[in-house]
Design an enzyme around this catalytic site. Structure first.
Site, PDB file in Angstrom:
ATOM      1  N   HIS A 131       0.884  -1.173   0.000  1.00 55.00           N
ATOM      2  CA  HIS A 131       0.000   0.000   0.000  1.00 55.00           C
ATOM      3  C   HIS A 131       0.916   1.216   0.000  1.00 55.00           C
ATOM      4  O   HIS A 131       1.724   1.391   0.904  1.00 55.00           O
ATOM      5  CB  HIS A 131      -0.923   0.009   1.220  1.00 55.00           C
ATOM      6  CG  HIS A 131      -1.895   1.155   1.162  1.00 55.00           C
ATOM      7  ND1 HIS A 131      -3.157   1.037   0.626  1.00 55.00           N
ATOM      8  CD2 HIS A 131      -1.748   2.454   1.509  1.00 55.00           C
ATOM      9  CE1 HIS A 131      -3.762   2.220   0.663  1.00 55.00           C
ATOM     10  NE2 HIS A 131      -2.921   3.099   1.201  1.00 55.00           N
ATOM     11  N   CYS A 132       0.761   2.069  -1.010  1.00 58.58           N
ATOM     12  CA  CYS A 132       1.699   3.184  -1.170  1.00 58.58           C
ATOM     13  C   CYS A 132       1.042   4.507  -0.784  1.00 58.58           C
ATOM     14  O   CYS A 132       0.076   4.927  -1.424  1.00 58.58           O
ATOM     15  CB  CYS A 132       2.175   3.245  -2.625  1.00 58.58           C
ATOM     16  SG  CYS A 132       3.315   4.613  -2.890  1.00 58.58           S
ATOM     17  N   PRO A 133       1.544   5.185   0.258  1.00 60.68           N
ATOM     18  CA  PRO A 133       0.954   6.477   0.622  1.00 60.68           C
ATOM     19  C   PRO A 133       1.154   7.544  -0.453  1.00 60.68           C
ATOM     20  O   PRO A 133       0.347   8.465  -0.565  1.00 60.68           O
ATOM     21  CB  PRO A 133       1.688   6.860   1.916  1.00 60.68           C
ATOM     22  CG  PRO A 133       2.914   6.034   1.942  1.00 60.68           C
ATOM     23  CD  PRO A 133       2.636   4.790   1.150  1.00 60.68           C
TER      24      PRO A 133
END
Ligand SMILES: [Zn+2]
Ligand SMILES: [Zn+2]
Length: 281
Positions: A131-133
């Site tokens: 999950h990439c901010p």
């Protein structure tokens, strides 16, 4: 279209935009409009720079808003009570290397091989990498291409900004200008130049590492999540059984290679996982 209301993700998106706009401002205002204003190189670099920024932001937007490959939820609630009873026992769905369908106890649904649950998205994502901010979204089967394009154009922008900055300094200090207005403009250009230099080097290196990680995960046929799980279990990752080109095509699609660099490409992404039609997205 998906958009998560995650404060960290929204902050990172705004920061990305701010950094890109700052780089554009410094180059256009303090390099092109001053040093290159009387030459044809001015418009050339202006067009090239803004073209890179446009494609970068386009790829970023698609990575942010695209469905990363969320596993559809069933139309009717399935009964997994027997699995809940065995919650503390080792269960088949803990397998990561497997080619079997498993059960997600949080989504209460069956999920295809290599799908993993994301706590932020609260869904199972097919071939979830992480999950990439920075894109406020999961990187999975359907949007990894856009994410890698975003990284690629960011590296390109950092290298371009750094090269123009250094060339500008060489030109500036090679010309002995003496008026007060020139000195003032020189000071402000140098200050912004240093800012741009720090930004380009820091983010450039960070993104190069991320890009390297992404390409390694493609060639190793092992997603970021799988790598973490294999390491925590001290297991060896299975060796990729496909040629490198086939692994790249699984991510970038089966169209011509130039489409791999275009976020607007309409080439259909490969659906690596066939899902039953009786599910609702
Ligand atoms: Zn799930
Ligand atoms: Zn996620």
């Amino acid at each position: 279209m998906v958009f998560h209301k995650d404060p960290c993700g929204i902050f990172c998106i705004l920061l990305t935009y701010a950094l890109v706009i700052y780089a554009d401002y410094v180059i256009m205002q303090h390099i092109i409009a001053t040093t290159l204003s009387g030459s044809l190189w001015g418009p050339f670099h202006g067009i090239m720079l803004n073209l890179i920024i446009f494609v970068l932001l386009y790829a970023h937007t698609r990575a942010v808003l695209s469905d990363p490959g969320a596993v559809p939820l069933p139309l009717t609630r399935l009964d997994f009570s027997d699995i809940h009873l065995q919650k503390n026992k080792p269960h088949k769905d803990k397998s990561v290397s497997g080619e079997d369908w498993t059960v997600c106890q949080r989504c209460e649904t069956y999920r295809p091989p290599r799908a993993h649950h994301c706590k932020v998205c609260r869904r199972c994502i097919r071939r979830m990498d992480h999950h990439c901010p920075w894109v406020n979204n999961c990187i999975g089967e359907l949007n990894q291409k856009y994410f890698i394009q975003f990284l690629f154009y960011t590296v390109l922008l950092c290298a371009y900004a750094l090269a123009l900055n250094i060339a500008n300094w060489i030109w500036m200090f090679g010309h002995g200008r003496t008026t007060n207005a020139d000195l003032l403009s020189k000071k402000s250009t140098v200050a912004h130049g240093i800012g741009l230099c720090i930004e380009s080097v820091l983010f450039g290196l960070f993104v190069v590492i991320m890009l390297y990680d992404q390409l390694s995960s493609i060639f190793g046929d092992e997603t970021g999540v799988e790598y973490t799980i294999h390491r925590s279990r001290k297991e060896r990752a299975p060796r990729p059984r496909k040629p490198k080109m086939a692994l790249l095509r699984e991510v970038f699609g089966y169209g011509p290679i130039y489409c791999w660099f275009l976020p607007c490409s309409s080439v259909v992404m490969t659906t690596r996982t066939v899902l039953p039609g009786s599910y609702d997205v």
